[in-house]
Motif scaffolding. Sequence first.
Motif, PDB file in Angstrom:
ATOM      1  N   ASN A 234      24.107  -1.590  26.687  1.00 46.91           N
ATOM      2  CA  ASN A 234      22.666  -1.780  26.562  1.00 46.91           C
ATOM      3  C   ASN A 234      22.159  -1.024  25.323  1.00 46.91           C
ATOM      4  OD1 ASN A 234      20.056  -2.499  27.084  1.00 46.91           O
ATOM      5  ND2 ASN A 234      19.753  -1.045  28.770  1.00 46.91           N
ATOM      6  N   ILE A 235      21.176  -1.589  24.642  1.00 48.51           N
ATOM      7  CA  ILE A 235      20.590  -0.955  23.452  1.00 48.51           C
ATOM      8  C   ILE A 235      19.074  -1.047  23.553  1.00 48.51           C
ATOM      9  CG2 ILE A 235      20.323  -1.100  20.931  1.00 48.51           C
ATOM     10  CD1 ILE A 235      23.155  -2.252  20.799  1.00 48.51           C
ATOM     11  N   LYS A 236      18.406   0.079  23.264  1.00 50.79           N
ATOM     12  CA  LYS A 236      16.940   0.086  23.283  1.00 50.79           C
ATOM     13  C   LYS A 236      16.390   0.832  22.081  1.00 50.79           C
ATOM     14  CE  LYS A 236      15.870  -0.415  28.147  1.00 50.79           C
ATOM     15  NZ  LYS A 236      15.737   0.263  29.421  1.00 50.79           N
ATOM     16  N   VAL A 237      15.219   0.426  21.637  1.00 48.58           N
ATOM     17  CA  VAL A 237      14.513   1.220  20.625  1.00 48.58           C
ATOM     18  C   VAL A 237      13.504   2.046  21.400  1.00 48.58           C
ATOM     19  CG1 VAL A 237      13.016   1.161  18.595  1.00 48.58           C
ATOM     20  CG2 VAL A 237      14.765  -0.590  18.890  1.00 48.58           C
ATOM     21  N   SER A 238      13.629   3.373  21.352  1.00 50.70           N
ATOM     22  CA  SER A 238      12.707   4.168  22.168  1.00 50.70           C
ATOM     23  C   SER A 238      11.437   4.552  21.412  1.00 50.70           C
ATOM     24  CB  SER A 238      13.397   5.397  22.743  1.00 50.70           C
ATOM     25  OG  SER A 238      13.980   6.154  21.725  1.00 50.70           O
ATOM     26  N   ARG A 239      11.511   4.641  20.084  1.00 47.66           N
ATOM     27  CA  ARG A 239      10.287   4.963  19.325  1.00 47.66           C
ATOM     28  C   ARG A 239      10.493   4.716  17.838  1.00 47.66           C
ATOM     29  NH1 ARG A 239      10.478  11.585  19.751  1.00 47.66           N
ATOM     30  NH2 ARG A 239      12.723  11.695  20.047  1.00 47.66           N
TER      31      ARG A 239
END
Lengths: 149, 149
Positions: free
Chosen positions: A135-140
Amino acid sequence: MECRNILIEAEGDMGKALQLLKERSLLKVEKKKDRVTSQGLVEAYIHTGGRIGAMVEVNCETDFVARTDEFKELAHHLAMQVAAMPPRFISPEEVPEAAEIEVQADCLMLQPFIKDTDVTVQDIINETIAKVGENIKVSRCARFELGEL
Amino acid sequence: MECRNILIEAEGDMGKALQLLKERSLLKVEKKKDRVTSQGLVEAYIHTGGRIGAMVEVNCETDFVARTDEFKELAHHLAMQVAAMPPRFISPEEVPEAAEIEVQADCLMLQPFIKDTDVTVQDIINETIAKVGENIKVSRCARFELGEL
Protein backbone atom coordinates in the motif's frame (compact mmCIF):
# COMPACT_ATOMS: atom_id res chain seq x y z
CA MET A 1 1.97 -18.07 -15.07
CA GLU A 2 -0.81 -15.65 -14.13
CA CYS A 3 -0.73 -14.21 -17.66
CA ARG A 4 -0.97 -17.68 -19.15
CA ASN A 5 -4.00 -18.52 -17.02
CA ILE A 6 -5.67 -15.28 -17.93
CA LEU A 7 -5.03 -15.89 -21.61
CA ILE A 8 -6.66 -19.31 -21.25
CA GLU A 9 -9.59 -17.73 -19.39
CA ALA A 10 -9.95 -15.17 -22.20
CA GLU A 11 -9.94 -18.04 -24.71
CA GLY A 12 -6.93 -16.59 -26.51
CA ASP A 13 -8.51 -13.14 -27.04
CA MET A 14 -5.66 -10.71 -26.32
CA GLY A 15 -7.88 -7.65 -25.78
CA LYS A 16 -10.09 -9.50 -23.33
CA ALA A 17 -7.00 -10.88 -21.56
CA LEU A 18 -5.55 -7.39 -21.08
CA GLN A 19 -8.87 -6.17 -19.71
CA LEU A 20 -8.98 -9.09 -17.26
CA LEU A 21 -5.38 -8.43 -16.23
CA LYS A 22 -6.14 -4.79 -15.50
CA GLU A 23 -9.21 -5.68 -13.41
CA ARG A 24 -7.26 -8.24 -11.42
CA SER A 25 -4.37 -5.89 -10.61
CA LEU A 26 -6.81 -3.13 -9.63
CA LEU A 27 -8.51 -5.62 -7.33
CA LYS A 28 -5.15 -6.38 -5.76
CA VAL A 29 -4.50 -2.67 -5.30
CA GLU A 30 -7.89 -2.21 -3.61
CA LYS A 31 -7.14 -5.06 -1.22
CA LYS A 32 -4.00 -3.24 -0.05
CA LYS A 33 -5.70 0.08 0.67
CA ASP A 34 -6.26 -0.57 4.39
CA ARG A 35 -2.74 -1.70 5.18
CA VAL A 36 -0.70 0.46 7.54
CA THR A 37 1.92 2.66 5.85
CA SER A 38 4.50 3.89 8.33
CA GLN A 39 7.64 3.81 6.20
CA GLY A 40 8.45 5.78 3.07
CA LEU A 41 10.28 8.87 1.94
CA VAL A 42 10.25 12.62 2.37
CA GLU A 43 11.11 14.11 -1.01
CA ALA A 44 11.52 17.70 -2.17
CA TYR A 45 11.69 19.37 -5.53
CA ILE A 46 12.95 22.88 -6.19
CA HIS A 47 11.88 24.42 -9.46
CA THR A 48 14.76 25.92 -11.46
CA GLY A 49 15.91 29.15 -9.93
CA GLY A 50 14.46 28.46 -6.49
CA ARG A 51 11.21 30.36 -7.01
CA ILE A 52 8.99 27.36 -6.25
CA GLY A 53 9.60 24.45 -3.90
CA ALA A 54 7.52 21.44 -2.99
CA MET A 55 7.89 18.74 -0.37
CA VAL A 56 5.90 15.51 0.05
CA GLU A 57 5.77 12.65 2.49
CA VAL A 58 4.98 9.41 0.66
CA ASN A 59 4.40 6.32 2.76
CA CYS A 60 4.64 2.61 2.09
CA GLU A 61 4.67 -0.43 4.36
CA THR A 62 8.35 -1.34 4.60
CA ASP A 63 11.71 0.39 4.45
CA PHE A 64 12.69 -2.16 1.81
CA VAL A 65 10.13 -0.83 -0.66
CA ALA A 66 10.97 2.78 0.29
CA ARG A 67 14.47 2.13 -1.05
CA THR A 68 13.39 0.74 -4.41
CA ASP A 69 13.85 2.78 -7.57
CA GLU A 70 10.11 2.53 -8.36
CA PHE A 71 9.18 4.13 -5.05
CA LYS A 72 11.90 6.79 -5.25
CA GLU A 73 10.74 7.70 -8.74
CA LEU A 74 7.13 7.94 -7.57
CA ALA A 75 8.13 10.23 -4.69
CA HIS A 76 10.12 12.42 -7.07
CA HIS A 77 7.21 12.65 -9.53
CA LEU A 78 4.82 13.55 -6.71
CA ALA A 79 7.09 16.37 -5.51
CA MET A 80 7.27 17.69 -9.08
CA GLN A 81 3.49 17.40 -9.39
CA VAL A 82 2.93 19.49 -6.25
CA ALA A 83 5.40 22.12 -7.49
CA ALA A 84 3.64 22.32 -10.86
CA MET A 85 -0.01 22.14 -9.75
CA PRO A 86 -0.68 23.49 -6.24
CA PRO A 87 -3.19 21.16 -4.54
CA ARG A 88 -5.33 22.29 -1.62
CA PHE A 89 -6.08 18.78 -0.40
CA ILE A 90 -4.54 15.35 -0.79
CA SER A 91 -7.75 13.40 -1.48
CA PRO A 92 -11.47 14.28 -1.91
CA GLU A 93 -12.24 12.67 1.48
CA GLU A 94 -10.37 15.52 3.19
CA VAL A 95 -12.45 18.30 1.67
CA PRO A 96 -14.84 19.94 4.19
CA GLU A 97 -18.49 19.74 3.11
CA ALA A 98 -19.05 23.44 2.58
CA ALA A 99 -15.76 24.03 0.76
CA GLU A 100 -16.07 25.46 -2.71
CA ILE A 101 -13.35 23.76 -4.64
CA GLU A 102 -12.59 22.51 -8.10
CA VAL A 103 -12.24 18.95 -7.06
CA GLN A 104 -10.04 17.80 -9.96
CA ALA A 105 -7.61 20.69 -9.67
CA ASP A 106 -7.56 21.03 -5.89
CA CYS A 107 -7.21 17.38 -4.85
CA LEU A 108 -3.77 15.98 -5.56
CA MET A 109 -5.12 12.47 -6.12
CA LEU A 110 -7.56 13.60 -8.82
CA GLN A 111 -5.18 15.92 -10.68
CA PRO A 112 -4.04 14.86 -14.13
CA PHE A 113 -0.45 13.60 -13.82
CA ILE A 114 1.91 16.26 -15.21
CA LYS A 115 3.95 13.76 -17.23
CA ASP A 116 0.92 11.95 -18.72
CA THR A 117 -2.30 13.92 -18.49
CA ASP A 118 -4.39 10.91 -19.58
CA VAL A 119 -4.03 9.43 -16.10
CA THR A 120 -4.55 10.85 -12.61
CA VAL A 121 -2.05 11.01 -9.76
CA GLN A 122 -4.02 8.24 -8.04
CA ASP A 123 -3.54 6.11 -11.17
CA ILE A 124 0.24 6.39 -11.07
CA ILE A 125 0.21 5.58 -7.35
CA ASN A 126 -1.97 2.51 -8.05
CA GLU A 127 0.48 1.48 -10.74
CA THR A 128 3.34 1.60 -8.22
CA ILE A 129 1.24 -0.28 -5.64
CA ALA A 130 0.74 -3.02 -8.24
CA LYS A 131 4.48 -3.06 -9.01
CA VAL A 132 5.88 -3.09 -5.47
CA GLY A 133 3.06 -5.03 -3.81
CA GLU A 134 2.56 -2.62 -0.90
CA ASN A 135 0.00 0.00 0.00
CA ILE A 136 1.20 3.56 -0.75
CA LYS A 137 -0.21 6.83 0.57
CA VAL A 138 0.67 10.49 0.38
CA SER A 139 0.27 11.76 3.93
CA ARG A 140 1.09 15.45 3.36
CA CYS A 141 2.62 18.01 1.08
CA ALA A 142 3.83 21.61 1.24
CA ARG A 143 4.45 24.10 -1.54
CA PHE A 144 6.21 27.46 -1.26
CA GLU A 145 6.16 30.01 -4.05
CA LEU A 146 8.47 32.99 -3.68
CA GLY A 147 6.70 36.10 -2.42
CA GLU A 148 3.19 34.60 -2.30
CA LEU A 149 2.81 35.35 1.44
CA MET B 1 39.12 52.99 3.83
CA GLU B 2 36.51 52.48 6.52
CA CYS B 3 38.88 50.17 8.38
CA ARG B 4 41.65 52.76 8.23
CA ASN B 5 39.36 55.45 9.65
CA ILE B 6 38.22 53.16 12.43
CA LEU B 7 41.80 52.29 13.28
CA ILE B 8 42.57 56.00 13.54
CA GLU B 9 39.48 56.50 15.68
CA ALA B 10 40.62 53.66 17.94
CA GLU B 11 44.02 55.30 18.18
CA GLY B 12 45.74 52.22 16.82
CA ASP B 13 44.22 49.86 19.38
CA MET B 14 43.31 46.75 17.33
CA GLY B 15 40.87 45.30 19.89
CA LYS B 16 39.00 48.58 20.18
CA ALA B 17 38.97 48.92 16.38
CA LEU B 18 37.40 45.47 15.95
CA GLN B 19 34.77 46.32 18.56
CA LEU B 20 33.96 49.57 16.75
CA LEU B 21 33.79 47.73 13.42
CA LYS B 22 31.33 45.21 14.83
CA GLU B 23 29.11 47.94 16.28
CA ARG B 24 29.09 49.85 12.99
CA SER B 25 28.15 46.82 10.89
CA LEU B 26 25.42 45.86 13.36
CA LEU B 27 24.09 49.40 13.06
CA LYS B 28 24.03 49.03 9.30
CA VAL B 29 22.16 45.73 9.66
CA GLU B 30 19.57 47.35 11.95
CA LYS B 31 19.01 50.14 9.43
CA LYS B 32 18.08 47.55 6.78
CA LYS B 33 15.51 45.70 8.89
CA ASP B 34 12.49 47.59 7.58
CA ARG B 35 13.29 47.23 3.91
CA VAL B 36 10.89 45.18 1.77
CA THR B 37 12.08 41.67 0.94
CA SER B 38 10.16 40.23 -1.98
CA GLN B 39 12.88 38.28 -3.76
CA GLY B 40 14.91 35.34 -2.54
CA LEU B 41 15.01 31.57 -2.71
CA VAL B 42 12.99 28.53 -1.77
CA GLU B 43 15.44 25.89 -0.60
CA ALA B 44 14.97 22.32 0.60
CA TYR B 45 17.15 19.85 2.40
CA ILE B 46 16.53 16.12 2.63
CA HIS B 47 18.34 14.33 5.40
CA THR B 48 20.16 11.18 4.30
CA GLY B 49 17.76 8.38 3.59
CA GLY B 50 14.75 10.63 3.14
CA ARG B 51 13.43 10.29 6.69
CA ILE B 52 13.48 14.05 7.35
CA GLY B 53 12.93 16.93 4.98
CA ALA B 54 12.91 20.69 5.47
CA MET B 55 11.95 23.58 3.22
CA VAL B 56 12.49 27.30 3.80
CA GLU B 57 11.63 30.52 2.02
CA VAL B 58 14.39 33.06 2.52
CA ASN B 59 13.81 36.56 1.21
CA CYS B 60 16.08 39.40 0.21
CA GLU B 61 15.50 42.64 -1.68
CA THR B 62 16.72 41.86 -5.19
CA ASP B 63 17.01 38.88 -7.48
CA PHE B 64 20.66 39.85 -7.94
CA VAL B 65 21.48 39.11 -4.31
CA ALA B 66 19.31 35.95 -4.37
CA ARG B 67 21.71 34.56 -6.97
CA THR B 68 24.89 35.22 -5.00
CA ASP B 69 26.82 32.37 -3.43
CA GLU B 70 26.55 33.99 0.02
CA PHE B 71 22.76 34.02 -0.14
CA LYS B 72 22.52 30.51 -1.59
CA GLU B 73 24.77 29.21 1.15
CA LEU B 74 22.66 30.94 3.81
CA ALA B 75 19.47 29.41 2.38
CA HIS B 76 21.09 25.98 2.36
CA HIS B 77 22.27 26.34 5.97
CA LEU B 78 18.81 27.45 7.06
CA ALA B 79 17.17 24.41 5.43
CA MET B 80 19.69 22.16 7.20
CA GLN B 81 19.04 23.98 10.48
CA VAL B 82 15.27 23.38 10.22
CA ALA B 83 15.86 19.70 9.41
CA ALA B 84 18.16 19.31 12.42
CA MET B 85 16.27 21.41 15.02
CA PRO B 86 12.51 21.59 14.46
CA PRO B 87 11.37 25.17 15.19
CA ARG B 88 7.78 26.00 16.09
CA PHE B 89 8.09 29.68 15.18
CA ILE B 90 10.34 31.81 13.03
CA SER B 91 10.91 34.64 15.49
CA PRO B 92 9.86 35.44 19.10
CA GLU B 93 7.46 38.15 17.82
CA GLU B 94 5.25 35.41 16.34
CA VAL B 95 4.76 33.51 19.58
CA PRO B 96 1.21 33.92 21.01
CA GLU B 97 1.23 35.36 24.54
CA ALA B 98 -0.14 32.31 26.33
CA ALA B 99 2.08 29.83 24.47
CA GLU B 100 4.31 27.74 26.65
CA ILE B 101 7.47 27.40 24.69
CA GLU B 102 11.18 27.10 25.14
CA VAL B 103 11.98 30.28 23.36
CA GLN B 104 15.55 29.43 22.40
CA ALA B 105 14.72 25.99 21.04
CA ASP B 106 11.36 26.79 19.46
CA CYS B 107 12.18 30.04 17.65
CA LEU B 108 14.35 29.50 14.60
CA MET B 109 16.01 32.92 14.98
CA LEU B 110 17.14 32.22 18.54
CA GLN B 111 18.37 28.68 18.01
CA PRO B 112 22.11 28.04 18.19
CA PHE B 113 23.38 27.64 14.63
CA ILE B 114 24.06 23.93 13.98
CA LYS B 115 27.45 24.56 12.37
CA ASP B 116 28.66 26.96 15.07
CA THR B 117 26.73 26.78 18.30
CA ASP B 118 28.39 29.94 19.68
CA VAL B 119 26.17 32.06 17.43
CA THR B 120 22.44 32.11 16.79
CA VAL B 121 20.62 31.72 13.48
CA GLN B 122 19.84 35.45 13.62
CA ASP B 123 23.57 36.11 13.93
CA ILE B 124 24.41 34.26 10.73
CA ILE B 125 21.59 36.05 8.93
CA ASN B 126 22.93 39.40 10.19
CA GLU B 127 26.36 38.40 8.96
CA THR B 128 24.96 37.78 5.47
CA ILE B 129 23.00 41.07 5.61
CA ALA B 130 26.29 42.85 6.35
CA LYS B 131 28.01 41.00 3.47
CA VAL B 132 25.40 41.46 0.74
CA GLY B 133 24.04 44.84 1.87
CA GLU B 134 20.36 43.87 1.75
CA ASN B 135 17.72 43.04 4.31
CA ILE B 136 17.12 39.29 4.65
CA LYS B 137 14.16 37.51 6.24
CA VAL B 138 12.95 33.96 6.65
CA SER B 139 9.26 34.09 5.84
CA ARG B 140 8.35 30.44 6.45
CA CYS B 141 9.59 26.93 6.89
CA ALA B 142 8.20 23.40 6.85
CA ARG B 143 9.64 20.20 8.25
CA PHE B 144 8.41 16.65 7.62
CA GLU B 145 9.64 13.69 9.61
CA LEU B 146 8.66 10.26 8.36
CA GLY B 147 5.72 8.77 10.23
CA GLU B 148 5.29 11.62 12.75
CA LEU B 149 1.67 12.27 11.67
